[in-house]
Each structure stands twice: as structure tokens, then as C-alpha cells.
Design a protein around this motif. Structure first.
Motif, PDB file in Angstrom:
ATOM      1  N   ASP A 132       1.088  -1.201  -0.145  1.00  0.00           N
ATOM      2  CA  ASP A 132      -0.124   0.107   0.130  1.00  0.00           C
ATOM      3  C   ASP A 132       0.781   1.192  -0.073  1.00  0.00           C
ATOM      4  OD1 ASP A 132      -2.429   1.748   0.544  1.00  0.00           O
ATOM      5  OD2 ASP A 132      -1.356   2.074   2.439  1.00  0.00           O
ATOM      6  N   GLU A 133       1.800   1.259   0.770  1.00  0.00           N
ATOM      7  CA  GLU A 133       2.764   2.366   0.766  1.00  0.00           C
ATOM      8  C   GLU A 133       3.636   2.452  -0.662  1.00  0.00           C
ATOM      9  OE1 GLU A 133       5.241   1.287   4.135  1.00  0.00           O
ATOM     10  OE2 GLU A 133       3.732   1.808   5.697  1.00  0.00           O
ATOM     11  N   GLN A 134       3.460   1.639  -1.418  1.00  0.00           N
ATOM     12  CA  GLN A 134       4.102   1.821  -2.819  1.00  0.00           C
ATOM     13  C   GLN A 134       3.267   1.822  -3.648  1.00  0.00           C
ATOM     14  OE1 GLN A 134       8.171  -0.482  -2.971  1.00  0.00           O
ATOM     15  NE2 GLN A 134       7.028  -1.620  -1.344  1.00  0.00           N
ATOM     16  N   GLY A 135       1.934   2.245  -3.294  1.00  0.00           N
ATOM     17  CA  GLY A 135       0.749   2.379  -4.276  1.00  0.00           C
ATOM     18  C   GLY A 135       0.123   1.171  -4.906  1.00  0.00           C
ATOM     19  N   VAL A 136       0.371  -0.004  -4.235  1.00  0.00           N
ATOM     20  CA  VAL A 136      -0.020  -1.283  -4.881  1.00  0.00           C
ATOM     21  C   VAL A 136      -0.937  -1.810  -4.015  1.00  0.00           C
ATOM     22  CG1 VAL A 136       0.453  -3.565  -5.577  1.00  0.00           C
ATOM     23  CG2 VAL A 136       2.132  -1.686  -6.090  1.00  0.00           C
ATOM     24  N   ALA A 137      -2.168  -2.434  -4.443  1.00  0.00           N
ATOM     25  CA  ALA A 137      -3.317  -3.096  -3.717  1.00  0.00           C
ATOM     26  C   ALA A 137      -2.841  -4.526  -3.661  1.00  0.00           C
ATOM     27  CB  ALA A 137      -4.369  -2.915  -4.341  1.00  0.00           C
ATOM     28  N   THR A 138      -3.471  -5.249  -2.695  1.00  0.00           N
ATOM     29  CA  THR A 138      -3.076  -6.651  -2.451  1.00  0.00           C
ATOM     30  C   THR A 138      -4.569  -7.377  -2.361  1.00  0.00           C
ATOM     31  OG1 THR A 138      -1.344  -6.254  -0.967  1.00  0.00           O
ATOM     32  CG2 THR A 138      -2.287  -8.530  -0.716  1.00  0.00           C
ATOM     33  N   VAL A 139      -4.730  -8.432  -3.073  1.00  0.00           N
ATOM     34  CA  VAL A 139      -5.722  -9.410  -3.233  1.00  0.00           C
ATOM     35  C   VAL A 139      -5.395 -10.618  -2.517  1.00  0.00           C
ATOM     36  CG1 VAL A 139      -7.619 -10.562  -4.370  1.00  0.00           C
ATOM     37  CG2 VAL A 139      -7.109  -8.066  -4.761  1.00  0.00           C
ATOM     38  N   VAL A 140      -6.020 -11.124  -1.623  1.00  0.00           N
ATOM     39  CA  VAL A 140      -5.816 -12.564  -0.920  1.00  0.00           C
ATOM     40  C   VAL A 140      -7.116 -13.313  -0.874  1.00  0.00           C
ATOM     41  CG1 VAL A 140      -4.772 -13.743   1.188  1.00  0.00           C
ATOM     42  CG2 VAL A 140      -4.058 -11.247   0.417  1.00  0.00           C
ATOM     43  N   PRO A 141      -7.215 -14.233  -1.550  1.00  0.00           N
ATOM     44  CA  PRO A 141      -8.175 -15.193  -1.691  1.00  0.00           C
ATOM     45  C   PRO A 141      -8.160 -16.200  -0.815  1.00  0.00           C
ATOM     46  CG  PRO A 141      -7.338 -14.997  -3.948  1.00  0.00           C
ATOM     47  CD  PRO A 141      -6.293 -14.351  -2.833  1.00  0.00           C
ATOM     48  N   ASP A 142      -9.263 -16.917  -0.038  1.00  0.00           N
ATOM     49  CA  ASP A 142      -9.216 -18.304   0.001  1.00  0.00           C
ATOM     50  C   ASP A 142      -9.550 -19.322  -0.881  1.00  0.00           C
ATOM     51  OD1 ASP A 142      -8.682 -18.226   2.840  1.00  0.00           O
ATOM     52  OD2 ASP A 142     -10.826 -17.591   3.617  1.00  0.00           O
ATOM     53  N   VAL A 199      13.510  -9.038  -1.974  1.00  0.00           N
ATOM     54  CA  VAL A 199      12.589 -10.026  -2.626  1.00  0.00           C
ATOM     55  C   VAL A 199      11.255  -8.497  -3.102  1.00  0.00           C
ATOM     56  CG1 VAL A 199      10.416 -11.038  -1.891  1.00  0.00           C
ATOM     57  CG2 VAL A 199      12.809 -12.003  -1.670  1.00  0.00           C
ATOM     58  N   SER A 200      11.106  -7.667  -2.021  1.00  0.00           N
ATOM     59  CA  SER A 200      10.047  -6.590  -2.324  1.00  0.00           C
ATOM     60  C   SER A 200      10.487  -5.749  -3.639  1.00  0.00           C
ATOM     61  CB  SER A 200      10.043  -5.747  -0.982  1.00  0.00           C
ATOM     62  OG  SER A 200       9.303  -6.363  -0.057  1.00  0.00           O
ATOM     63  N   ALA A 201      11.820  -5.389  -3.735  1.00  0.00           N
ATOM     64  CA  ALA A 201      12.374  -4.754  -4.909  1.00  0.00           C
ATOM     65  C   ALA A 201      12.310  -5.466  -6.059  1.00  0.00           C
ATOM     66  CB  ALA A 201      13.884  -4.450  -4.496  1.00  0.00           C
ATOM     67  N   GLU A 202      12.497  -6.896  -6.024  1.00  0.00           N
ATOM     68  CA  GLU A 202      11.964  -7.436  -7.396  1.00  0.00           C
ATOM     69  C   GLU A 202      10.412  -7.628  -7.699  1.00  0.00           C
ATOM     70  OE1 GLU A 202      14.043  -9.086  -9.620  1.00  0.00           O
ATOM     71  OE2 GLU A 202      15.403  -7.492  -8.683  1.00  0.00           O
ATOM     72  N   LEU A 203       9.325  -7.590  -6.761  1.00  0.00           N
ATOM     73  CA  LEU A 203       8.325  -7.502  -6.989  1.00  0.00           C
ATOM     74  C   LEU A 203       7.745  -6.191  -7.598  1.00  0.00           C
ATOM     75  CD1 LEU A 203       5.333  -8.749  -6.842  1.00  0.00           C
ATOM     76  CD2 LEU A 203       5.278  -8.204  -4.479  1.00  0.00           C
ATOM     77  N   MET A 204       8.611  -5.176  -6.817  1.00  0.00           N
ATOM     78  CA  MET A 204       8.000  -4.053  -7.205  1.00  0.00           C
ATOM     79  C   MET A 204       8.475  -3.723  -8.825  1.00  0.00           C
ATOM     80  SD  MET A 204       6.077  -2.597  -5.350  1.00  0.00           S
ATOM     81  CE  MET A 204       5.917  -1.257  -6.334  1.00  0.00           C
TER      82      MET A 204
END
Length: 288
Positions: A103-113, A278-283
Motif C-alpha cells: 500500500d505504501e508503494q501504491g499497490v493493492a493486495t488481493v488475498v483469496p481463500d 524480494v520486495s524490490a524484485e516484486l516492485m
């Protein structure tokens, strides 16, 4: 397709396979419980007060739900995270630990069951994971999500499910573009799941070799090869390390990242640290 030769499990006894893939036993009960407590604690902290839309039913057939976290003005790129647990454990409630950092980097997260084994077959679990991606594509705009910027990731069994959204052959059936998944980050993924037929997990997923082959991303048509980073911990289970090392070059549009000092359970927690590699690669995947 039913021959294990040349793939994870080739030449190993059942006991050796169990050692390679039983990462809970490798960690030991005390460390495993600490990891699980961190999943819950970090997830609760990450979403406390975070804008979002929890508990949305995304799949009419199963009634399963997902959480959307980190919405803002306009449409945001979205990271869909598919939890692990060998398809038979965990939930979205303990799997949103990365939501605040993203969120702090302007990205939303979706987590499904998804419905866990043995209540659901692995074919059904794969269908639900793909249905979650389809929901984001079709309904994301209503919840601040950009359907043209979907990145999928997941850990362990969730890494397998991630790869099953990456491969081709399913998008047309549900009316999605071939490139609906723009990039992917499987952690400690399972890409040829035929070895599962010979370890304890099969008491729950109940696969034979033919079905396991049909559910193995490494044996399926790749279709559109999205960019990917295949992540594993340096201290991961030997089977999981081998899976990533074999599948990454076969995918041909991805990189392999072995993270020092991390094991099967904590490597994915680096997503909660915006300073981690890891976070840097995801971004980088999200922004490319």
C-alpha cells in the motif's frame, strides 16, 4: 507423462522424497509454530486500519471469498497472493502480511481463500485460484484495482497455484485474455507435482500420476510467458529448491532468486519489508 525420470523424485526412495518435501518436519515443531504465529501477527498488523474491502465472494460455485487491501484514489496495480499450506491448511486471514508495505508503494493486495483438501479436489482448487484472477479482471475496477496490471504470487502450494494461472490453456474458457497475468512471483513453488503422489500429502490430495501430471505447470503448454521471478530460501526443502531450479529455465521468461538465510516459511515474509531484495524484485515486476 507418468514417468518421474528426470524430474524431482527421480531415483529417490519414498523416505528420501518425504525428507525432500516435508518442510514442516525439517523446521521442527517449535520453529514451525513460531513461523505460523508470525504469519498471523504480521497479517493482523498489516491490515489494521488499512483501507480495503474484506470478505468479498469471488466465486459463486464455491462461495469462497477474498480480501482487497490498500485501495486509494484511482486504479492501482494489484498483487494477488495465493497462500500455501500444501493445499490443505492456512487461509487468507494469515496471508496479508505484505499488504501495508505494498500500500505504501501504491499497490493493492488481493488475498483469496480457496476450499482446502480433502474437501476439494486439486482440480477444484486450481479452478478457484483462476476464478480469483478472473474476478480481479472483471470486477477490479469497482474496488480500485487495475485489471490491466495483475501480478500473481504465492508460497509453496500457492506457488503451484500461481504457476497454474501463468500457463496457457485456461483463459479462453473463462473469457480472459491470454496475458491477464502480467507477471508472477512463485515462492518455493511446486511445478511438477508427480512426487506428491509418493509422500504423506497424498493422503489429503489423493492424486494418481496421471492427474498429477495434468496439474503440473512444468508439463503444460506455457502459452503467453509472462515475466516471473522464482524465489526460494537458501534453507528451503531440497525438493522445493530443485523444483524452482528446474522450472525457471524451462519457463524461459523469468529469473531465479535464492535468498540467503531464509527457509521455506520465512522467505515469503520478506514481502513485508520494503527494503528487502524480494520486495524490490516484486516492485520491478509490477512497474515494468
Amino acid at each position: 507423462m507418468s514417468d518421474l525420470e528426470g524430474w524431482p523424485g527421480s531415483g529417490l526412495s519414498d523416505e528420501e522424497l518425504d525428507v525432500a518435501y516435508n518442510v514442516r518436519r525439517k523446521a521442527g515443531p517449535e520453529l514451525f509454530e513460531r513461523h505460523m504465529a508470525r504469519y498471523r501477527e504480521m497479517s493482523e498488523q498489516a491490515v489494521d486500519g488499512l483501507p480495503g474491502h474484506p470478505g468479498i465472494a469471488y466465486d459463486e460455485a464455491s462461495g469462497e471469498r477474498l480480501d482487497v487491501w490498500g485501495v486509494g484514489d484511482g486504479l492501482r496495480p494489484v498483487f494477488v497472493f495465493l497462500h500455501g499450506g500444501y493445499w490443505m491448511a492456512l487461509s487468507r486471514d494469515v496471508s496479508s502480511f505484505m499488504a501495508r508495505a505494498l500500500d505504501e508503494q501504491g499497490v493493492a493486495t488481493v488475498v483469496p481463500d480457496y476450499t482446502l483438501a480433502p474437501e476439494a479436489s486439486l482440480e477444484e482448487i486450481v479452478r478457484q485460484a483462476r476464478a480469483a484472477v478472473a474476478w480481479v479482471y472483471r470486477h477490479g475496477r469497482e474496488h480500485g484495482l487495475d485489471p490491466e496490471r495483475i501480478v500473481v504470487g504465492g508460497s509453496s502450494a500457492g506457488g503451484h497455484l500461481t504457476a497454474m494461472t501463468m500457463v496457457g490453456g485456461w483463459q479462453d474458457d473463462v473469457g480472459l485474455p491470454q496475458d491477464v497475468v502480467k507477471a508472477a512471483m512463485p515462492f518455493s513453488g511446486l511445478f511438477d507435482i508427480r512426487p506428491i503422489t509418493r509422500i504423506y500429502v497424498n493422503r489429503y490430495v489423493k492424486l494418481d500420476l496421471e492427474r498429477a501430471a495434468a496439474l503440473s505447470p512444468a508439463l503444460l503448454d506455457a502459452g503467453h510467458r509472462c515475466p516471473a521471478v522464482f524465489v526460494a530460501g537458501e534453507d528451503d526443502g531440497d525438493g522445493f529448491l530443485e523444483q524452482s531450479r528446474l522450472f525457471q529455465p524451462r519457463w524461459g521468461a523469468g529469473e531465479l532468486m535464492i535468498v540467503p538465510g531464509r527457509d521455506h516459511f520465512d522467505v515469503v515474509l520478506d514481502l513485508a519489508d520494503p527494503e528487502s531484495r524480494v520486495s524490490a524484485e516484486l516492485m520491478r515486476l509490477i512497474r515494468r
